[in-house]
Design a protein around this motif. Structure first.
Motif, mmCIF file in Angstrom:
data_model
loop_
_atom_site.group_PDB
_atom_site.id
_atom_site.type_symbol
_atom_site.label_atom_id
_atom_site.label_comp_id
_atom_site.label_asym_id
_atom_site.label_seq_id
_atom_site.Cartn_x
_atom_site.Cartn_y
_atom_site.Cartn_z
ATOM 1 N N UNK A 6 39.615 31.848 26.718
ATOM 2 C CA UNK A 6 39.448 31.594 28.154
ATOM 3 C C UNK A 6 40.110 30.295 28.547
ATOM 4 N N UNK A 7 39.931 29.271 27.703
ATOM 5 C CA UNK A 7 40.538 27.976 27.991
ATOM 6 C C UNK A 7 42.066 28.118 27.992
ATOM 7 N N UNK A 8 42.560 28.911 27.062
ATOM 8 C CA UNK A 8 44.007 29.054 26.955
ATOM 9 C C UNK A 8 44.572 29.840 28.135
ATOM 10 N N UNK A 9 43.857 30.898 28.537
ATOM 11 C CA UNK A 9 44.306 31.628 29.730
ATOM 12 C C UNK A 9 44.337 30.696 30.940
ATOM 13 N N UNK A 49 41.435 37.352 37.467
ATOM 14 C CA UNK A 49 41.954 38.002 36.269
ATOM 15 C C UNK A 49 40.937 38.113 35.149
ATOM 16 N N UNK A 50 39.969 37.187 35.100
ATOM 17 C CA UNK A 50 39.036 37.287 33.985
ATOM 18 C C UNK A 50 38.176 38.547 34.053
ATOM 19 N N UNK A 51 37.742 38.957 35.264
ATOM 20 C CA UNK A 51 36.992 40.222 35.294
ATOM 21 C C UNK A 51 37.818 41.414 34.834
ATOM 22 N N UNK A 93 38.993 46.672 42.518
ATOM 23 C CA UNK A 93 39.402 46.584 41.114
ATOM 24 C C UNK A 93 38.297 45.982 40.264
ATOM 25 N N UNK A 94 37.558 45.014 40.842
ATOM 26 C CA UNK A 94 36.529 44.358 40.042
ATOM 27 C C UNK A 94 35.252 45.193 40.009
ATOM 28 N N UNK A 95 34.857 45.733 41.161
ATOM 29 C CA UNK A 95 33.534 46.348 41.230
ATOM 30 C C UNK A 95 33.536 47.872 41.149
ATOM 31 N N UNK A 96 34.630 48.512 41.563
ATOM 32 C CA UNK A 96 34.645 49.972 41.534
ATOM 33 C C UNK A 96 36.038 50.461 41.149
ATOM 34 N N UNK A 122 44.704 25.978 41.802
ATOM 35 C CA UNK A 122 44.825 27.336 42.334
ATOM 36 C C UNK A 122 45.031 28.327 41.188
ATOM 37 N N UNK A 123 45.904 27.940 40.241
ATOM 38 C CA UNK A 123 46.131 28.802 39.080
ATOM 39 C C UNK A 123 44.840 29.034 38.311
ATOM 40 N N UNK A 124 44.088 27.937 38.090
ATOM 41 C CA UNK A 124 42.809 28.052 37.376
ATOM 42 C C UNK A 124 41.861 28.988 38.120
ATOM 43 N N UNK A 125 41.793 28.798 39.448
ATOM 44 C CA UNK A 125 40.860 29.611 40.244
ATOM 45 C C UNK A 125 41.251 31.078 40.160
ATOM 46 N N UNK A 126 42.546 31.353 40.225
ATOM 47 C CA UNK A 126 42.991 32.747 40.163
ATOM 48 C C UNK A 126 42.579 33.353 38.829
ATOM 49 N N UNK A 127 42.805 32.590 37.760
ATOM 50 C CA UNK A 127 42.464 33.123 36.442
ATOM 51 C C UNK A 127 40.971 33.416 36.374
#
Lengths: 306, 353
Positions: free
Chosen positions: A199-202, A86-88, B328-331, A77-82
């Protein structure tokens, strides 16, 4: 002050500080590597506890297997959230990132309510509620020594929490990955230029934060029961993080324990309004910290350069 | 974007250059819109009127937050706490001292503003999420105060029953009547907020947001302006809180809570930070989304009967959180930005730029 109650309340407060410290540790883990202050940590903790309950009680798996599965899933779940949320947001202003974690907390809270409902759950007891430990203190009140009663579940969750902080601290201090994570927290671009995959570290730090949150959730659920309000522990963990210093792993344990202790001591008061102040004690401590030492006890003071 | 004008339209004086509403037809459109809102009770049902009423109050709170977060860049999670302050002050003045609501409203706004100043003080030393934490402290300490202090006046966790506003014998006891108060106040707050944003004060706010060090070097007094922003935001929150309290007619420490503060920030981002239109768009969209979740809930429970009874309460944060994440991501600049793009495209048609 009810002096004969002070040792008991102080000890109980300190023990309650253990899970707070563990939650604070999850916050610091993410902050240290990616400069994100995760407002959804409480919901991660809730999710971890609910998953454990789901495997152990609904599906009747043995507790250790349920815990392992929950730890694994919460890391995912943590990985998916990141990756998804958060990555975008890399390079976005602070407000966007804060709002992203706030939005995450709303989504996770909604999901927990939708999937598991708002009822109070019976979490499997790991430590017996009877037979609390009794310790005779050297303090004497009315010619009788004061005996402090330690509930087993509180004591053991405290021990696990301290162990968790020590293990994570050692991981940061002594392993190569930990060093890479510390390096990344200094400067993202610099870290990338020497070949670290940030990215891997995040991802790793979010997965670790998920695991830590789940451990905290399980500990809290065994000692105080499981329902959706479990996530509010994080509201005591925010001040603990700021008190200890945002980048400091030993700071989380000191901050968590001090917050717990302050709540315990206030509860021992004879005046009802002071006693009731236990719930906002973390935030009074927080305001004091912000005014007098914003970087916290062990944090780094950042000097702004133009 | 703002300089794009239809061919042949020139300014012949400074007043015209600075005007917000530039063409006669815009005046007519605005008047028609306001008239449509004021006559809403005559042709719309009770539920729609009360929804518009609620949206109006929310817009006021978000406008205040926009001044603080959108223009000045100081993130606050305490807006709901200042609403609690305003609501309690107004309720106490009306209930216990027999004031008219219309006299209590400005006093409540000022009172909330002063409390806002108090919790804005840490902004002088800290920023970023340290400041978020300080405002979060307001969000805990103020409701705690209403629960525990002066139990004979504030009535503890039970809260207060709030009286209905009365003006010249007319009781504003239904949404169909209350909406007139809300709309009038909303028009005033919109004018003030828009004019603050384009005055010296607003430019100082924007300078602080964009780079506080540079602003200080240019001679913007950080101390003064940050506190002014906190004061204004809390005044708006006080107005919104007083309006909401007299509308719901009940007030306790949980009426405006942390979730509301988060929602207001979310509305601001959905609508567009640092724009006069942002709070209006954001509050409307998010409130409609919440309303949609409430309507969609029973249908959802019928489709998935296995879900728990709390599905309606679950859908609200779920819808809101998802919408906020997508925005937040798109706009990230919000609907207001999209609206400006649309206007520009309309003016430039048939060319693309």
């Amino acid at each position: 002050m009810n002096w004969q109650l002070v040792p008991q309340f102080a000890i109980t407060g300190l023990l309650a500080g253990g899970p707070i410290a563990l939650t604070a540790l999850g916050l610091v883990l993410i902050f240290k590597s990616s400069y994100i202050f995760n407002f959804a940590q409480g919901q991660l903790l809730l999710m971890g506890a609910l998953l454990t309950w789901w495997f152990a009680v609904e599906h009747g798996l043995p507790l250790w297997m349920a815990i392992l599965l929950a730890l694994f899933l919460s890391a995912l779940l943590g990985l998916a959230i990141e990756r998804l949320a958060l990555r975008p947001m890399t390079g976005q202003p602070l407000l966007s990132i804060i709002l992203m974690t706030l939005a995450l907390s709303q989504v996770l809270q909604g999901l927990a309510l939708l999937l598991f409902g708002a009822t109070q759950r019976n979490f499997p007891q790991m430590f017996s509620a009877a037979n609390p430990y009794r310790i005779t203190t050297p303090f004497v009140y009315n010619d009788r020594p004061i005996v402090v009663i330690l509930k087993q579940n509180l004591t053991w969750s405290f021990v696990v929490a301290v162990l968790g902080v020590l293990v994570i601290g050692a991981f940061f201090r002594f392993t190569k990955t930990g060093l890479a994570m510390r390096g990344t927290s200094e400067d993202h671009e610099l870290a990338q230029s020497i070949g670290l995959s940030i990215h891997r570290i995040f991802g790793l730090s979010w997965a670790l934060a998920g695991v830590v949150a789940t451990v905290g959730g399980i500990l809290l659920a065994t000692s105080s029961g499981l329902d959706l309000s479990l996530s509010v522990v994080v509201l005591a963990a925010f001040p603990a993080v700021l008190l200890g210093g945002l980048e400091s792993i030993p700071g989380t344990i000191v901050g968590g324990l001090l917050i717990g202790l302050s709540q315990g001591l206030v509860s021992a008061s004879k005046v009802s309004i002071v006693r009731n102040a236990a719930e906002i004690m973390p935030y009074i401590v927080l305001l004091i910290v912000l005014v007098f030492r914003p970087e916290g006890l062990f944090g780094q003071k950042r000097i702004e350069r133009i | 974007m703002a300089i794009l004008r239809p061919a042949g339209e020139f300014d012949t004086g400074y007043a015209r250059d600075m005007a917000t509403i530039r063409r006669p037809w815009q005046w007519w459109l605005l008047l028609a819109f306001i008239l449509a809102l004021y006559t809403l009770p005559f042709y719309a049902g009770q539920s729609l009127v009360s929804l518009v009423n609620r949206i109006g109050i929310t817009i006021i709170a978000v406008q205040g937050l926009n001044l603080l977060t959108g223009y000045t860049g100081q993130i606050s999670l305490g807006q709901a706490a200042f609403m609690t302050t305003g609501g309690y002050i107004s309720a106490l003045l009306v209930n216990n001292l027999g004031w008219s609501f219309f006299a209590a409203l400005p006093v409540a706004a000022m009172g909330a503003g002063i409390v806002g100043l108090l919790f804005g003080l840490p902004s002088l030393r800290v920023k970023g999420f340290y400041l978020v934490m300080a405002t979060l402290a307001a969000q805990f300490i103020i409701p705690w105060f209403t629960r525990n202090a002066f139990p004979d006046v504030l009535n503890g966790a039970q809260g207060l029953n709030v009286q209905v506003p009365i003006l010249l014998g007319l009781e504003f006891n239904r949404p169909q009547r209350y909406i007139y108060i809300t709309l009038t106040v909303l028009i005033l707050t919109t004018i003030v907020a828009h004019n603050v944003s384009r005055s010296r004060l607003g430019r100082a706010f924007v300078a602080i947001r964009d780079n506080d060090l540079a602003a200080e070097v240019l001679g913007v007094n950080l101390f003064k302006h940050k506190l002014q922003a906190f004061f204004l935001a809390a005044v708006y929150a006080g107005v919104a809180g007083a309006l909401a309290a007299h509308n719901i007619r009940h007030l306790n420490s949980e009426t405006f809570n942390l979730t509301d503060s988060v929602f207001y920030l979310g509305m601001l981002v959905v609508g567009g930070l640092g724009s006069s239109l942002g709070p209006i768009f954001g509050a409307i969209i998010v409130e409609l989304l919440i309303e949609g979740a409430t309507l969609f809930g029973p249908f959802f429970i019928r489709t998935f009967p296995s879900t728990a009874a709390g599905a309606v309460q679950a859908l609200r944060p779920l819808f809101f959180g998802t919408a906020l994440m997508l925005f937040l991501i798109f706009e990230p600049r919000g609907l207001a930005h999209r609206w400006y793009l649309l206007k520009a495209a309309w003016r430039l048609r048939p060319f693309s730029h």
